[in-house]
Design an enzyme around this catalytic site. Structure first.
Site, PDB file in Angstrom:
ATOM      1  N   ASP A 246       0.850  -1.198   0.000  1.00 42.49           N
ATOM      2  CA  ASP A 246       0.000   0.000   0.000  1.00 42.49           C
ATOM      3  C   ASP A 246       0.883   1.245   0.000  1.00 42.49           C
ATOM      4  OD1 ASP A 246      -2.160   1.744   0.271  1.00 42.49           O
ATOM      5  OD2 ASP A 246      -2.166   1.580   2.454  1.00 42.49           O
TER       6      ASP A 246
ATOM      7  N   ASP B 183      -3.468   2.297  -5.519  1.00 39.85           N
ATOM      8  CA  ASP B 183      -2.207   2.261  -4.761  1.00 39.85           C
ATOM      9  C   ASP B 183      -2.093   1.057  -3.836  1.00 39.85           C
ATOM     10  OD1 ASP B 183      -3.911   3.014  -2.607  1.00 39.85           O
ATOM     11  OD2 ASP B 183      -2.263   4.115  -1.669  1.00 39.85           O
ATOM     12  N   GLU B 184      -2.962   0.074  -4.007  1.00 38.33           N
ATOM     13  CA  GLU B 184      -3.001  -1.007  -3.030  1.00 38.33           C
ATOM     14  C   GLU B 184      -3.256  -2.345  -3.712  1.00 38.33           C
ATOM     15  OE1 GLU B 184      -6.115  -0.292  -0.176  1.00 38.33           O
ATOM     16  OE2 GLU B 184      -5.964  -2.323   0.602  1.00 38.33           O
TER      17      GLU B 184
HETATM   18  P1  TTP Z   1      -5.513   5.316   0.927  1.00 36.24           P
HETATM   19  O1  TTP Z   1      -4.553   4.194   0.701  1.00 36.24           O
HETATM   20  O2  TTP Z   1      -6.710   5.065   1.745  1.00 36.24           O
HETATM   21  O3  TTP Z   1      -4.752   6.546   1.610  1.00 36.24           O
HETATM   22  P2  TTP Z   1      -3.324   7.166   1.354  1.00 36.24           P
HETATM   23  O4  TTP Z   1      -2.490   6.345   0.413  1.00 36.24           O
HETATM   24  O5  TTP Z   1      -3.477   8.591   0.928  1.00 36.24           O
HETATM   25  O6  TTP Z   1      -2.688   7.166   2.801  1.00 36.24           O
HETATM   26  P3  TTP Z   1      -2.104   5.936   3.646  1.00 36.24           P
HETATM   27  O7  TTP Z   1      -0.659   6.275   3.859  1.00 36.24           O
HETATM   28  O8  TTP Z   1      -2.874   5.948   4.921  1.00 36.24           O
HETATM   29  O9  TTP Z   1      -2.306   4.686   2.852  1.00 36.24           O
HETATM   30  O10 TTP Z   1      -5.989   5.870  -0.469  1.00 36.24           O
HETATM   31  C1  TTP Z   1      -5.115   5.949  -1.600  1.00 36.24           C
HETATM   32  C2  TTP Z   1      -5.436   7.169  -2.448  1.00 36.24           C
HETATM   33  O11 TTP Z   1      -6.780   7.088  -2.921  1.00 36.24           O
HETATM   34  C3  TTP Z   1      -5.318   8.471  -1.672  1.00 36.24           C
HETATM   35  O12 TTP Z   1      -4.017   9.037  -1.749  1.00 36.24           O
HETATM   36  C4  TTP Z   1      -6.364   9.324  -2.313  1.00 36.24           C
HETATM   37  C5  TTP Z   1      -7.381   8.377  -2.892  1.00 36.24           C
HETATM   38  N1  TTP Z   1      -8.625   8.361  -2.085  1.00 36.24           N
HETATM   39  C6  TTP Z   1      -9.676   9.127  -2.512  1.00 36.24           C
HETATM   40  O13 TTP Z   1      -9.591   9.798  -3.537  1.00 36.24           O
HETATM   41  N2  TTP Z   1     -10.818   9.119  -1.755  1.00 36.24           N
HETATM   42  C7  TTP Z   1     -10.961   8.419  -0.608  1.00 36.24           C
HETATM   43  O14 TTP Z   1     -12.019   8.450   0.018  1.00 36.24           O
HETATM   44  C8  TTP Z   1      -9.852   7.620  -0.171  1.00 36.24           C
HETATM   45  C9  TTP Z   1      -9.968   6.823   1.094  1.00 36.24           C
HETATM   46  C10 TTP Z   1      -8.712   7.626  -0.941  1.00 36.24           C
HETATM   47 CA    CA Z   2      -2.326   4.067   0.607  1.00 35.29          CA
END
Ligand code: TTP
Ligand code: CA
Length: 350
Positions: A10, A105-106
């Site tokens: 992730d 991203d995951e």
């Molecule tokens: P996430 O993996 O939930 O968050 P993140 O990568 O920003 O942070 P973390 O370090 O906690 O993993 O989401 C990945 C991307 O998806 C995030 O950068 C932006 C997008 N996203 C949205 O556009 N809307 C949302 O509601 C969420 C949860 C994420």
């Molecule tokens: Ca993430």
């Protein structure tokens, strides 16, 4: 049964990290990515400096600015995120065909077939390769099932790395909070807390029957998950069935005229996201309305053309039936099945 080797990968504060990479003057400062309209916008995500102030993804921009007035707001540039995503997924595929993308991203990777080195070594290699090729960090978790691999990737974020091997597992996960279990969201967490269930250990004390009585179909899964047992496979072709964008308002709206710009905002965001994918694969379009009294309605129609007018017509049709105070509006699309591509998470307002 042969023990599997599963990696969960992730990216860290993904959109915000891409922006920071491309503009290093942002490093060390609180950064949020999302709409910069302080009255109506919502954040997609923010970096860890911003999180120290209580700012979070999916938070309305005006609340984020209240918590952190010096927050630097950046409009999302989905093309860049999609490019970074393609690079990381190409790296994953160099290691295994069993890649299940969850969002841009995951992903889960099943690397059980790699027998000449430990899965932990493979995970480190992938993490380093991603850093080299994209300039971005991601966190990895390594274990023998999806549940624990995902927990592992979240444990030491950012640029985290964690291996959870099977020995004495139910003992070692006893103190983990229940909200780390996949599928335990805000509502279930609150319900569990009300019953004094805070940790995996607390769940382990319950019988399967107790859990079925309290949590229905989810009960047997909770029974297993709390002991570190998870039989879910990594499913490389699993599809997302829909994509939606919604907005919750800071005040309620009664008039169609006031709601229309919001509808347009949802539509525009959805269009931006969809051009990355193939919008020809849309089967139905839908509108969601949540009223001030929390009642909710959706209306769905077979897709003719992906235009704002079609969404607006659909909205008008439904709103005429109940023209009352509205607190949330959303637009969405449903896809035909057997889509080969990955979808990202919607930037939701709730
Ligand atoms: P996430 O993996 O939930 O968050 P993140 O990568 O920003 O942070 P973390 O370090 O906690 O993993 O989401 C990945 C991307 O998806 C995030 O950068 C932006 C997008 N996203 C949205 O556009 N809307 C949302 O509601 C969420 C949860 C994420
Ligand atoms: Ca993430």
């Amino acid at each position: 049964m042969k023990v599997k080797k599963i990696i969960h990968f992730d990216m860290d504060y993904f959109y915000a990290q891409v922006e920071q990479r491309d503009n290093p003057s942002l490093i060390g400062k609180p950064v949020g990515v999302g709409s910069d309209n302080p009255r109506r916008g919502v954040l997609c995500t923010c970096n860890y400096e911003a999180r120290k102030f209580g700012v979070k993804g999916a938070m309305p921009t005006f609340i984020a600015l209240k918590k952190c007035p010096q927050l630097i707001l950046i409009k999302p540039a989905f093309k860049k995120y999609k490019e970074a995503s393609e690079t990381i997924f190409n790296i994953f595929k160099q290691y295994t065909n069993l890649v299940q993308g969850i969002s841009l991203d995951e992903a889960y990777l099943d690397v059980s077939h790699i027998t000449d080195r430990y899965a932990s070594r493979v995970a480190k290699e992938i993490q380093e390769k991603v850093k080299r090729e994209t300039g971005l960090t991601g966190s990895v978790g390594v274990s023998y099932n999806k549940l624990l691999a995902k927990i592992g990737s979240e444990m030491n974020k950012p640029y985290g790395y964690c291996v959870l091997p099977p020995d004495r597992i139910s003992e070692r996960i006893k103190n983990f909070p229940v909200e780390w279990i996949s599928g335990v969201g805000k509502v279930t967490t609150e319900k569990m807390h009300r019953q004094g269930i805070k940790t995996f250990g607390d769940l382990q004390m319950k019988t399967k029957l107790d859990l079925i009585n309290d949590f229905g179909n989810f009960g047997p899964k909770l029974f297993n998950y709390s002991r570190g047992i998870d039989h879910r496979e990594v499913e490389p072709h699993r599809e997302r069935k829909s994509l939606s964008v919604e907005r919750t308002f800071s005040e309620n709206y009664y008039e169609e005229k006031k709601l229309e710009p919001w509808l347009r905002e949802c539509f525009n965001e959805m269009a931006l996201r969809l051009d990355v994918f193939d919008s020809k694969l849309i089967k139905n379009i839908f509108i969601k309305i949540k009223y001030a009294d929390f009642s909710q309605t959706t209306i769905e129609r077979a897709m003719s053309e992906f235009t704002f007018e079609n969404f607006l017509n659909l909205f008008q049709e439904r709103f005429q039936v109940k023209p009352e105070a509205v607190r949330l509006i959303g637009t969405g699309v449903k896809f035909y099945s057997h889509r080969p591509k990955q979808l990202m998470l919607p930037c939701v307002a709730t």
